[in-house]
Write an enzyme that holds these catalytic residues in place. Structure first.
Site, PDB file in Angstrom:
ATOM      1  N   ASP A  79      -5.823 -32.519  -1.337  1.00 27.03           N
ATOM      2  CA  ASP A  79      -6.761 -32.143  -2.413  1.00 27.03           C
ATOM      3  C   ASP A  79      -7.978 -33.055  -2.383  1.00 27.03           C
ATOM      4  O   ASP A  79      -9.127 -32.612  -2.548  1.00 27.03           O
ATOM      5  CB  ASP A  79      -6.078 -32.139  -3.787  1.00 27.03           C
ATOM      6  CG  ASP A  79      -5.060 -33.256  -3.966  1.00 27.03           C
ATOM      7  OD1 ASP A  79      -4.789 -33.985  -2.983  1.00 27.03           O
ATOM      8  OD2 ASP A  79      -4.538 -33.418  -5.077  1.00 27.03           O
TER       9      ASP A  79
ATOM     10  N   LYS B  97       0.323 -34.058   1.838  1.00 30.16           N
ATOM     11  CA  LYS B  97       0.544 -34.018   0.385  1.00 30.16           C
ATOM     12  C   LYS B  97       1.814 -34.824   0.128  1.00 30.16           C
ATOM     13  O   LYS B  97       2.816 -34.332  -0.394  1.00 30.16           O
ATOM     14  CB  LYS B  97       0.659 -32.542  -0.047  1.00 30.16           C
ATOM     15  CG  LYS B  97       0.688 -32.319  -1.537  1.00 30.16           C
ATOM     16  CD  LYS B  97      -0.645 -32.531  -2.211  1.00 30.16           C
ATOM     17  CE  LYS B  97      -0.498 -32.363  -3.713  1.00 30.16           C
ATOM     18  NZ  LYS B  97      -1.655 -32.875  -4.469  1.00 30.16           N
TER      19      LYS B  97
ATOM     20  N   ASP C 290      -5.712 -24.748   8.188  1.00 28.32           N
ATOM     21  CA  ASP C 290      -6.310 -23.416   8.085  1.00 28.32           C
ATOM     22  C   ASP C 290      -7.430 -23.442   7.032  1.00 28.32           C
ATOM     23  O   ASP C 290      -8.563 -23.016   7.265  1.00 28.32           O
ATOM     24  CB  ASP C 290      -5.198 -22.431   7.679  1.00 28.32           C
ATOM     25  CG  ASP C 290      -5.641 -20.985   7.715  1.00 28.32           C
ATOM     26  OD1 ASP C 290      -6.759 -20.718   8.185  1.00 28.32           O
ATOM     27  OD2 ASP C 290      -4.857 -20.121   7.270  1.00 28.32           O
TER      28      ASP C 290
END
Ligand code: NAD
Length: 361
Positions: free
Chosen positions: A227, A195, A251
């Site tokens: 995203d 990110k 995860d």
């Protein structure tokens, strides 16, 4: 090769599925001229029942002395099992966290593969699932948000909670090196997920991954924001080979990737340290609801054993043989209950192990 493998049968269906994976490994040893020495240790509920703790120092020492560890799964029914009346540090899962820490396992690998024969279980649109996919999510396991400092405070009557996401360049470099090494055993593409448009830790992640990539000119590197990656996994999963990412992103993305395969009993995993050592286990749990009935699907554990051959022992030919046996058995129409579809031949756990072992050539 002479290979020393520590096995953790564990709880629930664990002992049943590990027995079938051993059966397949023994056949591999016979066909390809290796010697496999298996030593079992107790962990989780099985260890609590005998020793009063989920993991003993002796069990850790046995695992450390081995070349690799093959595990079933641990834990019981979390609402009814007496193990869950114990304090958290004495519950079955504490054994798993303890062994991961003791073995310094910082890289988690989860393949997500859509087999042609199981494409109907894929929840994606047919025009997407038709292309198939075969990706591997490589998740950093011992750093980042889950291990950073955290606290909850009250300031002027307002409760406030803080978690910190910390990575140093060495932690990033060692997982990136693993990711690129493993990409060389696959289709030579790494998608590094971060990110970096917001987080400093991601900007450092990106820089260090690029530095490592310079040593792997034969591997293609691309960067993707997390995203976007979450969307691409359902829009075009075929584009991915190795997805390399930090702890929390991994995860979430690895669960998303496994769900698009639609078959929990087929999902293998591995956790590695900075040597060739690794702990190999199915992604699913101990399925106490079906334990002892000879109906569990052993394929995730068998595919985890194939990963062990490939990543801990560099026995790629043998790993290919195990994966080919899985494809062959599916092609012939054999299915355990969890992946059963009309017209297929229903098999139990032991029979599935026999079928797989018989197809190792
Ligand atoms: P689970 O993965 O054990 O089971 C979820 C569902 O999938 C169940 O209906 C089960 O019957 C089915 N299933 C799972 N594996 C299967 C297989 N190989 N073949 C056929 N069906 C299969 O998840 P859960 O029920 O949430 O957890 C049960 C226990 O497992 C809990 O104690 C949990 O803490 C533990 N757990 C352990 C691990 C591990 O050892 N790494 C991982 C996850 C959960």
């Amino acid at each position: 090769m002479d290979l020393n493998i520590t096995c953790i049968p564990g709880d629930g269906i664990g002992p049943e599925i590990v027995a079938e994976a051993k059966k397949v490994l023994e056949k591999v040893a016979a066909v390809y001229g290796h010697k496999m020495n298996f030593t079992d240790i107790l962990m989780g509920g099985a260890s609590i029942d005998v020793h009063g703790v989920p993991l003993t120092d002796e069990a850790v020492a046995t695992a450390k002395a081995a070349d690799a560890v093959l595990m079933g799964s641990i834990g019981g029914d979390t609402t009814t099992s007496p193990w869950y009346k114990l304090p958290p540090n004495l519950r079955p899962e504490a054994g798993l966290l303890g062994i991961r820490k003791a073995l310094n396992l910082f890289a988690n690998l989860r393949p997500a593969i859509l087999y042609d024969e199981l494409a109907a279980a894929c929840p994606l649109k047919e025009e997407i699932s038709r292309a198939g996919f075969d990706m591997l999510i490589m998740r950093e396991l011992t750093g980042g948000l889950y291990f950073g400092e955290r606290r909850t405070v009250e300031e002027n009557g307002v409760r406030k909670a803080v978690d910190t996401l910390v990575y140093d360049e060495n932690e990033i470099r060692r997982i990136a090196v693993k990711g690129f090494d493993i990409a060389r055993k696959r289709r030579r593409k790494v998608t590094s997920v971060d990110k970096a448009n917001v987080l400093d830790s991601s900007r450092l992640w990106r820089k260090v991954v690029e530095e490592v990539a310079a040593d792997y000119p034969d591997v293609t590197l691309e960067h993707m924001l997390v995203d976007n990656c979450a969307m691409q996994l359902v829009k075009d999963p075929a584009q991915f080979d190795v997805i390399l990412t930090e702890n929390m992103f991994g995860d979430i993305l690895s669960d998303e990737a496994s769900m698009v395969t639609g078959s929990i009993g087929m999902l293998a995993s591995a956790s590695l340290n900075d040597t060739k050592f690794g702990l190999y286990e199915p992604s699913h749990g101990s399925a106490p609801d079906i334990a002892g009935k000879d109906i569990a699907n052993p394929i995730a554990t068998v595919l985890s054993a194939a990963m062990m051959l490939r990543y801990s022992f560099d026995l790629d030919r043998e790993a290919d043989a195990v994966e080919a046996a899985v494809k062959q058995v599916l092609k012939e129409g054999y299915r355990t209950g969890d992946i059963m579809s009309p017209g297929c031949k229903k098999t139990g756990c032991r029979e599935m192990g026999d079928l797989l072992a018989a197809r190792i050539v």
